[in-house]
Design an enzyme around this catalytic site. Structure first.
Site, PDB file in Angstrom:
ATOM      1  N   PRO A 130       0.818  -1.227   0.000  1.00  0.00           N
ATOM      2  CA  PRO A 130       0.000   0.000   0.000  1.00  0.00           C
ATOM      3  C   PRO A 130       0.852   1.277   0.000  1.00  0.00           C
ATOM      4  O   PRO A 130       0.455   2.269  -0.592  1.00  0.00           O
ATOM      5  CB  PRO A 130      -0.808  -0.123   1.298  1.00  0.00           C
ATOM      6  CG  PRO A 130      -0.904  -1.598   1.540  1.00  0.00           C
ATOM      7  CD  PRO A 130       0.388  -2.179   1.046  1.00  0.00           C
ATOM      8  N   ILE A 159      -2.309  -7.171  -6.421  1.00  0.00           N
ATOM      9  CA  ILE A 159      -1.697  -8.417  -6.873  1.00  0.00           C
ATOM     10  C   ILE A 159      -2.596  -9.132  -7.885  1.00  0.00           C
ATOM     11  O   ILE A 159      -3.693  -9.577  -7.552  1.00  0.00           O
ATOM     12  CB  ILE A 159      -1.361  -9.339  -5.671  1.00  0.00           C
ATOM     13  CG1 ILE A 159      -0.540  -8.543  -4.629  1.00  0.00           C
ATOM     14  CG2 ILE A 159      -0.603 -10.578  -6.135  1.00  0.00           C
ATOM     15  CD1 ILE A 159       0.670  -7.791  -5.172  1.00  0.00           C
ATOM     16  N   ILE A 341     -11.746   8.605 -34.321  1.00  0.00           N
ATOM     17  CA  ILE A 341     -12.148   8.182 -35.668  1.00  0.00           C
ATOM     18  C   ILE A 341     -13.544   7.551 -35.650  1.00  0.00           C
ATOM     19  O   ILE A 341     -14.336   7.746 -36.565  1.00  0.00           O
ATOM     20  CB  ILE A 341     -11.099   7.198 -36.256  1.00  0.00           C
ATOM     21  CG1 ILE A 341      -9.800   7.958 -36.561  1.00  0.00           C
ATOM     22  CG2 ILE A 341     -11.632   6.482 -37.501  1.00  0.00           C
ATOM     23  CD1 ILE A 341      -8.623   7.072 -36.939  1.00  0.00           C
ATOM     24  N   HIS A 342     -13.849   6.826 -34.582  1.00  0.00           N
ATOM     25  CA  HIS A 342     -15.161   6.176 -34.491  1.00  0.00           C
ATOM     26  C   HIS A 342     -16.262   7.120 -34.010  1.00  0.00           C
ATOM     27  O   HIS A 342     -17.422   6.706 -33.925  1.00  0.00           O
ATOM     28  CB  HIS A 342     -15.095   4.967 -33.543  1.00  0.00           C
ATOM     29  CG  HIS A 342     -14.454   3.751 -34.149  1.00  0.00           C
ATOM     30  ND1 HIS A 342     -13.113   3.648 -34.381  1.00  0.00           N
ATOM     31  CD2 HIS A 342     -14.997   2.589 -34.597  1.00  0.00           C
ATOM     32  CE1 HIS A 342     -12.833   2.485 -34.915  1.00  0.00           C
ATOM     33  NE2 HIS A 342     -13.962   1.821 -35.070  1.00  0.00           N
ATOM     34  N   GLY A 343     -15.910   8.338 -33.677  1.00  0.00           N
ATOM     35  CA  GLY A 343     -16.927   9.275 -33.206  1.00  0.00           C
ATOM     36  C   GLY A 343     -17.689   8.695 -32.024  1.00  0.00           C
ATOM     37  O   GLY A 343     -17.093   8.049 -31.152  1.00  0.00           O
ATOM     38  N   GLU A 367       4.485  -3.241 -14.217  1.00  0.00           N
ATOM     39  CA  GLU A 367       5.858  -3.720 -14.480  1.00  0.00           C
ATOM     40  C   GLU A 367       6.848  -2.549 -14.485  1.00  0.00           C
ATOM     41  O   GLU A 367       7.809  -2.542 -15.251  1.00  0.00           O
ATOM     42  CB  GLU A 367       5.970  -4.459 -15.829  1.00  0.00           C
ATOM     43  CG  GLU A 367       4.924  -5.513 -16.095  1.00  0.00           C
ATOM     44  CD  GLU A 367       5.081  -6.779 -15.268  1.00  0.00           C
ATOM     45  OE1 GLU A 367       6.188  -7.032 -14.776  1.00  0.00           O
ATOM     46  OE2 GLU A 367       4.067  -7.493 -15.116  1.00  0.00           O
ATOM     47  N   GLY A 368       6.617  -1.582 -13.632  1.00  0.00           N
ATOM     48  CA  GLY A 368       7.494  -0.401 -13.572  1.00  0.00           C
ATOM     49  C   GLY A 368       6.890   0.704 -14.413  1.00  0.00           C
ATOM     50  O   GLY A 368       6.677   0.517 -15.617  1.00  0.00           O
ATOM     51  N   THR A 369       6.620   1.851 -13.793  1.00  0.00           N
ATOM     52  CA  THR A 369       5.962   2.943 -14.531  1.00  0.00           C
ATOM     53  C   THR A 369       6.852   3.425 -15.673  1.00  0.00           C
ATOM     54  O   THR A 369       8.060   3.155 -15.698  1.00  0.00           O
ATOM     55  CB  THR A 369       5.693   4.144 -13.587  1.00  0.00           C
ATOM     56  OG1 THR A 369       6.955   4.658 -13.152  1.00  0.00           O
ATOM     57  CG2 THR A 369       4.852   3.732 -12.384  1.00  0.00           C
TER      58      THR A 369
HETATM   59  C1  LIG Z   1      -4.128  -3.451 -12.556  1.00  0.00           C
HETATM   60  C2  LIG Z   1      -2.824  -3.526 -11.831  1.00  0.00           C
HETATM   61  C3  LIG Z   1      -2.198  -4.755 -11.681  1.00  0.00           C
HETATM   62  C4  LIG Z   1      -1.005  -4.844 -10.946  1.00  0.00           C
HETATM   63  N1  LIG Z   1      -0.447  -6.087 -10.739  1.00  0.00           N
HETATM   64  C5  LIG Z   1       0.585  -6.191  -9.865  1.00  0.00           C
HETATM   65  C6  LIG Z   1       1.088  -7.476  -9.482  1.00  0.00           C
HETATM   66  O1  LIG Z   1       0.616  -8.525  -9.962  1.00  0.00           O
HETATM   67  N2  LIG Z   1       2.086  -7.541  -8.570  1.00  0.00           N
HETATM   68  C7  LIG Z   1       2.635  -6.420  -8.015  1.00  0.00           C
HETATM   69  O2  LIG Z   1       3.523  -6.565  -7.182  1.00  0.00           O
HETATM   70  N3  LIG Z   1       2.190  -5.181  -8.359  1.00  0.00           N
HETATM   71  C8  LIG Z   1       1.179  -5.041  -9.259  1.00  0.00           C
HETATM   72  N4  LIG Z   1       0.707  -3.789  -9.600  1.00  0.00           N
HETATM   73  C9  LIG Z   1       1.305  -2.617  -8.991  1.00  0.00           C
HETATM   74  C10 LIG Z   1       2.205  -1.841  -9.939  1.00  0.00           C
HETATM   75  O3  LIG Z   1       3.358  -2.601 -10.227  1.00  0.00           O
HETATM   76  C11 LIG Z   1       2.512  -0.493  -9.275  1.00  0.00           C
HETATM   77  O4  LIG Z   1       1.311   0.238  -9.285  1.00  0.00           O
HETATM   78  C12 LIG Z   1       3.614   0.245  -9.974  1.00  0.00           C
HETATM   79  O5  LIG Z   1       4.844  -0.375  -9.761  1.00  0.00           O
HETATM   80  C13 LIG Z   1       3.711   1.721  -9.481  1.00  0.00           C
HETATM   81  O6  LIG Z   1       3.741   1.766  -8.093  1.00  0.00           O
HETATM   82  P1  LIG Z   1       2.742   2.728  -7.307  1.00  0.00           P
HETATM   83  O7  LIG Z   1       1.376   2.556  -7.864  1.00  0.00           O
HETATM   84  O8  LIG Z   1       2.950   2.488  -5.854  1.00  0.00           O
HETATM   85  O9  LIG Z   1       3.209   4.195  -7.676  1.00  0.00           O
HETATM   86  P2  LIG Z   1       4.383   5.072  -6.928  1.00  0.00           P
HETATM   87  O10 LIG Z   1       5.583   4.237  -6.804  1.00  0.00           O
HETATM   88  O11 LIG Z   1       3.815   5.637  -5.687  1.00  0.00           O
HETATM   89  O12 LIG Z   1       4.582   6.202  -7.999  1.00  0.00           O
HETATM   90  C14 LIG Z   1       3.684   7.316  -8.134  1.00  0.00           C
HETATM   91  C15 LIG Z   1       4.198   8.206  -9.268  1.00  0.00           C
HETATM   92  O13 LIG Z   1       5.510   8.698  -8.970  1.00  0.00           O
HETATM   93  C16 LIG Z   1       6.409   8.350 -10.020  1.00  0.00           C
HETATM   94  N5  LIG Z   1       7.732   8.069  -9.460  1.00  0.00           N
HETATM   95  C17 LIG Z   1       8.035   7.229  -8.431  1.00  0.00           C
HETATM   96  N6  LIG Z   1       9.361   7.235  -8.206  1.00  0.00           N
HETATM   97  C18 LIG Z   1       9.918   8.087  -9.110  1.00  0.00           C
HETATM   98  C19 LIG Z   1      11.252   8.510  -9.404  1.00  0.00           C
HETATM   99  N7  LIG Z   1      12.303   8.047  -8.736  1.00  0.00           N
HETATM  100  N8  LIG Z   1      11.423   9.402 -10.394  1.00  0.00           N
HETATM  101  C20 LIG Z   1      10.382   9.875 -11.105  1.00  0.00           C
HETATM  102  N9  LIG Z   1       9.096   9.501 -10.899  1.00  0.00           N
HETATM  103  C21 LIG Z   1       8.867   8.607  -9.912  1.00  0.00           C
HETATM  104  C22 LIG Z   1       5.800   7.111 -10.662  1.00  0.00           C
HETATM  105  O14 LIG Z   1       6.280   6.931 -11.984  1.00  0.00           O
HETATM  106  C23 LIG Z   1       4.325   7.450 -10.614  1.00  0.00           C
HETATM  107  O15 LIG Z   1       4.031   8.351 -11.672  1.00  0.00           O
HETATM  108  C24 LIG Z   1      -0.431  -3.673 -10.397  1.00  0.00           C
HETATM  109  C25 LIG Z   1      -1.045  -2.424 -10.597  1.00  0.00           C
HETATM  110  C26 LIG Z   1      -2.229  -2.346 -11.305  1.00  0.00           C
HETATM  111  C27 LIG Z   1      -2.878  -0.997 -11.480  1.00  0.00           C
END
Ligand SMILES: Cc1cc2nc3c(=O)[nH]c(=O)nc-3n(C[C@H](O)[C@H](O)[C@H](O)COP(=O)(O)OP(=O)(O)OC[C@H]3O[C@@H](n4cnc5c(N)ncnc54)[C@H](O)[C@@H]3O)c2cc1C
Length: 388
Positions: A130, A159, A341-343, A367-369
């Site tokens: 969290p 998860i 495109i689909h309006g 998988e990492g933002t």
């Molecule tokens: C549908 C869904 C399925 C998922 N499935 C899994 C799963 O199976 N297992 C699992 O473990 N997780 C899962 N996740 C979690 C997902 O991997 C995380 O949401 C993601 O890694 C980002 O973490 P956070 O949401 O805590 O964002 P944060 O880490 O709080 O980041 C918030 C914002 O700050 C930015 N930010 C953070 N640090 C930096 C930095 N150093 N420099 C610049 N910008 C930064 C981020 O890019 C983002 O824009 C899932 C999420 C979703 C929505």
């Protein structure tokens, strides 16, 4: 032995033909209703099990198909054109399997991989908490050794497969005071049992059908034999090692959505008429189609390059990061352009465009933002191009 086991040694065309037929028969007719009602696709999962997809990248000696990551990416791309969610049901499962295959002890491989490969034992990856996702070294879930077991306490969130999966690669702190922090982190295979609860299902914008859940561990006893690799302190490395494959997969999903949005737009723009001609003859629409097609092709080439590097066993965080970044943004942009495109039909629940529009943004987060991908790419660029 599944039909895909026989095809796995043949060329990709045969495998992809199986996948296409499966999608046409078992997925396409049901995807929209299941997605709108957010229903777990039990029959589709049973079909994917029969095909052997839960063992797609697991080595044949452990009962898997042993597919290259390139072939795997082609499958994911195909499936995501029809319904992206179903790829998530086996992707995080296969990342967990990859961690065991690459870093596990022989006993762990023998115990878990054959059951992962058949889909008898399914699960995923439990890293996020969290309070932290990107900064994984800040996790607070702890595992304390007590003779032949570890006692685990903490909460994991978001998860995938959390409700229907039975086992998870669980990232914990075995030494919360360690410096650097990653030296105190370990990865366990946690099978559901007393002390391991699913506290709630999480509601989402898109990516429906697949379960996303919060998991709570309260004095959960995990056998010490389930510590991946058998040695504490390597958890972050083991978890991140699997994410390269995960990022290639996410990128392939992005290509699938980008291509589906393009294909739908190509079809629709030739039949929808305004001002006496099909809208594809208006230059404003042609510009969109051209950009959508170019993005899709470029995204696929990046996926191919990353997958080939992964298959050669090379370090490929830069390549996988570029593919994931570009392809996920391509999916988001193409889904929005397809909606334009689909309006009004693009906004309608009777067409699949609105689903692509809701599904695509996940790819920029999971998988990492994409912000993190840019950091990884830049760091690697600097490391690979030192001055002096
Ligand atoms: C549908 C869904 C399925 C998922 N499935 C899994 C799963 O199976 N297992 C699992 O473990 N997780 C899962 N996740 C979690 C997902 O991997 C995380 O949401 C993601 O890694 C980002 O973490 P956070 O949401 O805590 O964002 P944060 O880490 O709080 O980041 C918030 C914002 O700050 C930015 N930010 C953070 N640090 C930096 C930095 N150093 N420099 C610049 N910008 C930064 C981020 O890019 C983002 O824009 C899932 C999420 C979703 C929505």
């Amino acid at each position: 032995m599944t039909a895909l086991h026989a095809a796995a040694s043949a060329d990709d065309a045969l495998i992809l033909d199986f996948i296409d037929r499966f999608l046409e028969r078992a997925v396409a007719p049901y995807a929209m209703a299941l997605e709108h009602d957010d229903v777990y696709p039990e029959d589709i999962v049973a079909g994917m099990k029969e095909l052997g997809l839960f063992g797609a990248t697991i080595a044949p000696e452990y009962g898997g198909l042993g597919l290259s990551s390139l072939t795997y990416a082609k499958i994911i791309e195909r499936m995501s054109r029809v319904w992206m969610s179903i790829t998530g049901i086996f992707n995080s499962h296969l990342i967990m399997a990859a961690a065991v295959q690459r870093f596990g002890t022989e006993a762990q491989k023998q115990t878990f991989l054959p059951r992962f490969a058949t889909g008898e034992l399914r699960g995923g990856l439990a890293l996020t908490e969290p309070d932290c996702g990107t900064d994984l070294q800040a996790i607070r879930t702890t595992a304390v050794r007590e003779r032949e077991r570890y006692v685990i306490n903490g909460t994991k969130t978001w998860i995938s497969n959390g409700i229907y999966g039975q086992v998870f690669a669980l990232l914990v702190k075995t030494d919360p005071a360690a410096e650097p922090r990653h030296k105190g982190m370990s990865l366990f295979l946690a099978e559901k049992g007393p002390g391991f609860a699913v506290s709630r299902k999480l509601e989402k914008l898109g990516y429906k059908g697949i379960d996303s859940a919060e998991l709570v561990f309260s004095d959960f006893a995990c056998p010490a034999d389930n510590l991946i690799g058998g040695e504490e302190g390597h958890g972050l490395q083991h978890a991140l090692g699997g994410l390269e494959l995960g990022r290639i997969n996410v990128a392939a999903r992005g290509v699938g959505i980008a291509r589906a949005a393009l294909d739908a737009s190509l079809r629709y723009s030739q039949v929808r008429r305004t001002f006496g001609k099909p809208i594809c003859q208006h230059q404003a629409i042609q510009l969109k189609l051209a950009d959508m097609a170019t993005r899709t092709e470029a995204a696929w080439l990046l996926v191919e390059r990353a997958a080939q590097a992964y298959d050669r066993g090379e370090r490929c965080d830069l390549e996988a990061g570029m593919a994931k970044l570009f392809a996920s943004e391509a999916a988001i942009e193409n889904a929005l352009e397809a909606m334009r495109i689909h309006g009004a039909y693009g906004y309608s629940k009777e067409f699949p465009i609105e689903r692509m529009y809701r599904d695509a943004p996940l790819l920029a987060i999971g998988e990492g933002t994409n912000e993190l991908q840019r950091i990884i790419i830049a760091r690697q660029l600097i490391e690979r191009n030192p001055v002096g």
